[in-house]
Design a protein around this motif. Structure first.
Motif, PDB file in Angstrom:
ATOM      1  N   THR A  12       0.636  -1.166   0.135  1.00 49.15           N
ATOM      2  CA  THR A  12       0.385  -0.225   0.235  1.00 49.15           C
ATOM      3  C   THR A  12       0.358   1.074   0.072  1.00 49.15           C
ATOM      4  OG1 THR A  12      -0.288  -0.412   2.067  1.00 49.15           O
ATOM      5  CG2 THR A  12      -1.497  -0.995   1.780  1.00 49.15           C
ATOM      6  N   ASP A  13      -0.134   2.703  -0.025  1.00 53.67           N
ATOM      7  CA  ASP A  13       1.036   3.502   0.166  1.00 53.67           C
ATOM      8  C   ASP A  13       1.895   3.617   1.168  1.00 53.67           C
ATOM      9  OD1 ASP A  13      -1.488   4.287   1.499  1.00 53.67           O
ATOM     10  OD2 ASP A  13      -1.492   6.150   0.477  1.00 53.67           O
ATOM     11  N   ARG A  14       1.550   2.738   2.699  1.00 54.60           N
ATOM     12  CA  ARG A  14       1.969   3.321   3.577  1.00 54.60           C
ATOM     13  C   ARG A  14       3.282   2.235   4.152  1.00 54.60           C
ATOM     14  NH1 ARG A  14      -0.876   4.543   8.234  1.00 54.60           N
ATOM     15  NH2 ARG A  14      -3.023   5.117   8.069  1.00 54.60           N
ATOM     16  N   ASP A  15       3.738   1.418   2.677  1.00 54.72           N
ATOM     17  CA  ASP A  15       4.263   0.655   2.311  1.00 54.72           C
ATOM     18  C   ASP A  15       6.095   1.141   1.911  1.00 54.72           C
ATOM     19  OD1 ASP A  15       6.704  -1.992   1.998  1.00 54.72           O
ATOM     20  OD2 ASP A  15       5.022  -2.680   1.348  1.00 54.72           O
ATOM     21  N   VAL A  16       6.779   1.725   2.481  1.00 47.43           N
ATOM     22  CA  VAL A  16       7.882   2.661   1.183  1.00 47.43           C
ATOM     23  C   VAL A  16       8.910   2.506   1.132  1.00 47.43           C
ATOM     24  CG1 VAL A  16       8.570   5.236   1.044  1.00 47.43           C
ATOM     25  CG2 VAL A  16       6.657   4.788   1.756  1.00 47.43           C
ATOM     26  N   ASP A  17       9.918   1.892  -0.222  1.00 56.49           N
ATOM     27  CA  ASP A  17      11.139   1.145   0.007  1.00 56.49           C
ATOM     28  C   ASP A  17      11.363   2.389  -1.125  1.00 56.49           C
ATOM     29  OD1 ASP A  17      12.826  -0.622  -0.754  1.00 56.49           O
ATOM     30  OD2 ASP A  17      11.790  -2.265  -1.097  1.00 56.49           O
ATOM     31  N   ASP A  18      13.054   2.329  -0.196  1.00 51.13           N
ATOM     32  CA  ASP A  18      13.650   3.370  -0.567  1.00 51.13           C
ATOM     33  C   ASP A  18      15.238   2.947  -1.157  1.00 51.13           C
ATOM     34  OD1 ASP A  18      15.819   3.620   0.844  1.00 51.13           O
ATOM     35  OD2 ASP A  18      16.780   5.633   0.534  1.00 51.13           O
ATOM     36  N   GLY A  19      15.247   1.158  -1.275  1.00 46.60           N
ATOM     37  CA  GLY A  19      16.256   0.572  -1.477  1.00 46.60           C
ATOM     38  C   GLY A  19      17.587   0.249  -0.320  1.00 46.60           C
ATOM     39  N   ASN A  20      17.807   1.491   0.376  1.00 49.77           N
ATOM     40  CA  ASN A  20      18.319   1.018   1.898  1.00 49.77           C
ATOM     41  C   ASN A  20      17.169   0.959   2.277  1.00 49.77           C
ATOM     42  OD1 ASN A  20      20.623   1.753  -0.141  1.00 49.77           O
ATOM     43  ND2 ASN A  20      21.184   3.495   1.305  1.00 49.77           N
ATOM     44  N   TRP A  21      16.836   1.023   2.534  1.00 50.78           N
ATOM     45  CA  TRP A  21      15.427   0.326   3.933  1.00 50.78           C
ATOM     46  C   TRP A  21      14.442   0.134   3.105  1.00 50.78           C
ATOM     47  CZ3 TRP A  21      12.359   4.313   4.282  1.00 50.78           C
ATOM     48  CH2 TRP A  21      11.935   5.588   3.246  1.00 50.78           C
ATOM     49  N   ARG A  22      13.264  -0.317   4.592  1.00 53.01           N
ATOM     50  CA  ARG A  22      11.967  -0.161   3.539  1.00 53.01           C
ATOM     51  C   ARG A  22      11.225  -0.025   4.793  1.00 53.01           C
ATOM     52  NH1 ARG A  22       8.437  -6.103   3.127  1.00 53.01           N
ATOM     53  NH2 ARG A  22       6.002  -4.831   3.388  1.00 53.01           N
ATOM     54  N   SER A  23       9.676   0.565   4.810  1.00 49.31           N
ATOM     55  CA  SER A  23       9.680   1.621   6.397  1.00 49.31           C
ATOM     56  C   SER A  23       7.933   1.108   6.130  1.00 49.31           C
ATOM     57  CB  SER A  23       9.624   2.749   6.370  1.00 49.31           C
ATOM     58  OG  SER A  23       8.946   3.103   7.291  1.00 49.31           O
ATOM     59  N   ARG A  24       7.529   0.874   7.227  1.00 53.35           N
ATOM     60  CA  ARG A  24       5.821  -0.141   6.953  1.00 53.35           C
ATOM     61  C   ARG A  24       5.281   1.249   8.040  1.00 53.35           C
ATOM     62  NH1 ARG A  24       6.209  -5.867   6.806  1.00 53.35           N
ATOM     63  NH2 ARG A  24       7.801  -6.028   7.402  1.00 53.35           N
ATOM     64  N   ARG A  25       4.541   2.459   7.372  1.00 55.02           N
ATOM     65  CA  ARG A  25       3.765   3.182   8.604  1.00 55.02           C
ATOM     66  C   ARG A  25       2.769   3.062   8.684  1.00 55.02           C
ATOM     67  NH1 ARG A  25       6.623   7.390   4.409  1.00 55.02           N
ATOM     68  NH2 ARG A  25       8.950   6.967   5.508  1.00 55.02           N
ATOM     69  N   VAL A 104      11.916   0.100  14.842  1.00 55.74           N
ATOM     70  CA  VAL A 104      11.006   0.700  15.748  1.00 55.74           C
ATOM     71  C   VAL A 104      11.124   2.618  16.067  1.00 55.74           C
ATOM     72  CG1 VAL A 104       8.664   0.503  16.747  1.00 55.74           C
ATOM     73  CG2 VAL A 104       9.535  -0.856  16.679  1.00 55.74           C
ATOM     74  N   CYS A 105       9.945   3.118  14.331  1.00 54.39           N
ATOM     75  CA  CYS A 105      10.677   4.742  15.166  1.00 54.39           C
ATOM     76  C   CYS A 105       9.355   5.269  15.579  1.00 54.39           C
ATOM     77  CB  CYS A 105      11.026   4.936  13.337  1.00 54.39           C
ATOM     78  SG  CYS A 105      12.105   3.904  12.872  1.00 54.39           S
ATOM     79  N   ALA A 106       9.348   6.042  15.703  1.00 55.41           N
ATOM     80  CA  ALA A 106       8.475   7.498  16.490  1.00 55.41           C
ATOM     81  C   ALA A 106       8.882   9.574  15.679  1.00 55.41           C
ATOM     82  CB  ALA A 106       8.052   7.205  17.686  1.00 55.41           C
ATOM     83  N   PHE A 107       8.178   9.478  15.094  1.00 56.14           N
ATOM     84  CA  PHE A 107       8.378  11.304  14.195  1.00 56.14           C
ATOM     85  C   PHE A 107       7.371  11.900  15.022  1.00 56.14           C
ATOM     86  CE2 PHE A 107      10.140   8.087  10.964  1.00 56.14           C
ATOM     87  CZ  PHE A 107      11.628   9.543  11.115  1.00 56.14           C
ATOM     88  N   ASN A 108       8.423  13.341  15.605  1.00 58.22           N
ATOM     89  CA  ASN A 108       6.966  14.602  16.181  1.00 58.22           C
ATOM     90  C   ASN A 108       8.132  15.469  15.348  1.00 58.22           C
ATOM     91  OD1 ASN A 108       5.544  15.889  17.057  1.00 58.22           O
ATOM     92  ND2 ASN A 108       6.619  16.273  18.866  1.00 58.22           N
ATOM     93  N   PRO A 109       7.081  16.052  14.233  1.00 59.66           N
ATOM     94  CA  PRO A 109       5.202  16.593  14.303  1.00 59.66           C
ATOM     95  C   PRO A 109       5.441  14.149  14.145  1.00 59.66           C
ATOM     96  CG  PRO A 109       6.738  17.832  12.966  1.00 59.66           C
ATOM     97  CD  PRO A 109       8.033  17.153  13.722  1.00 59.66           C
ATOM     98  N   PRO A 110       4.286  14.364  13.197  1.00 60.49           N
ATOM     99  CA  PRO A 110       4.360  13.029  12.478  1.00 60.49           C
ATOM    100  C   PRO A 110       4.622  13.441  10.882  1.00 60.49           C
ATOM    101  CG  PRO A 110       2.012  13.886  12.916  1.00 60.49           C
ATOM    102  CD  PRO A 110       2.906  14.874  13.876  1.00 60.49           C
ATOM    103  N   VAL A 111       4.630  12.299   9.679  1.00 60.34           N
ATOM    104  CA  VAL A 111       4.877  12.789   8.359  1.00 60.34           C
ATOM    105  C   VAL A 111       3.974  12.097   8.573  1.00 60.34           C
ATOM    106  CG1 VAL A 111       7.720  11.654   8.985  1.00 60.34           C
ATOM    107  CG2 VAL A 111       5.583  10.333   8.218  1.00 60.34           C
ATOM    108  N   THR A 112       3.378  13.050   6.954  1.00 57.39           N
ATOM    109  CA  THR A 112       2.438  12.057   6.003  1.00 57.39           C
ATOM    110  C   THR A 112       2.430  10.767   5.469  1.00 57.39           C
ATOM    111  OG1 THR A 112       3.040  13.459   4.056  1.00 57.39           O
ATOM    112  CG2 THR A 112       1.930  14.821   5.122  1.00 57.39           C
ATOM    113  N   GLY A 113       3.732  10.561   5.226  1.00 61.07           N
ATOM    114  CA  GLY A 113       3.183   9.116   4.002  1.00 61.07           C
ATOM    115  C   GLY A 113       4.255   9.562   2.773  1.00 61.07           C
ATOM    116  N   ARG A 114       4.112  11.052   2.302  1.00 65.55           N
ATOM    117  CA  ARG A 114       4.681  10.932   1.241  1.00 65.55           C
ATOM    118  C   ARG A 114       6.141  11.797   1.228  1.00 65.55           C
ATOM    119  NH1 ARG A 114      -0.147  14.722   1.556  1.00 65.55           N
ATOM    120  NH2 ARG A 114       1.448  15.629   0.743  1.00 65.55           N
ATOM    121  N   GLU A 115       6.705  12.462   2.766  1.00 66.23           N
ATOM    122  CA  GLU A 115       7.791  12.718   2.363  1.00 66.23           C
ATOM    123  C   GLU A 115       9.007  11.907   1.641  1.00 66.23           C
ATOM    124  OE1 GLU A 115       5.634  13.857   6.041  1.00 66.23           O
ATOM    125  OE2 GLU A 115       6.087  12.397   4.985  1.00 66.23           O
TER     126      GLU A 115
END
Length: 130
Positions: A12-25, A104-115
């Motif tokens: 889904t759009d919450r599953d982001v892969d940049d090659g070095n890492w994969r993040s599921r938001r 396991v990561c937490a961001f403040n302010p929260p990310v939108t997922g499009r960054e």
């Protein structure tokens, strides 16, 4: 109440892969929690420069092995299962994985997922959550 599984985020759009890492938001800004929450795998053999100028991040390693190196002074922190680090001063750093690291990561302010990281490893501050 919000309940999500990693499996339902796959592809889904919450599953982001940049090659070095994969993040599921698991949580994003639009979820209204005041922070975002991610399950991220940093791939073995990679080095990523990260500099969150607009966000604070707390990271807890639950698997793997690597290191974090501060750009400013070269200080190196070993990272392994059970290590937490918090980028409370927007530290510019390199994250290196010797073995796949699950974080396991937490961001403040929260990310939108499009960054997307720019050339300096910065996430822009996205104000809207659409």
């Amino acid at each position: 109440m919000i309940v999500r599984t990693l499996e339902e985020l796959d592809g889904t759009d919450r599953d982001v892969d940049d090659g070095n890492w994969r993040s599921r938001r698991l949580l994003l800004k639009k979820d209204g929690m005041g922070f975002s929450y991610h399950d991220t795998v940093i791939r073995a053999g990679t080095e990523t420069q990260i500099w969150y100028q607009n966000h604070l991040e707390a990271v807890y390693c639950v698997e793997g092995e690597g290191e974090l190196e501060l750009v400013d002074d070269g200080t190196i922190y070993p990272i392994k299962n059970g290590t937490m680090y918090a980028l409370n001063n927007h530290e510019n750093h390199y994250l290196r994985a010797f073995k796949d690291m699950r974080m396991v990561c937490a961001f403040n302010p929260p990310v939108t997922g499009r960054e997307v990281h720019d050339e300096e490893g910065v996430y822009p501050l996205v104000e809207d959550d659409e």
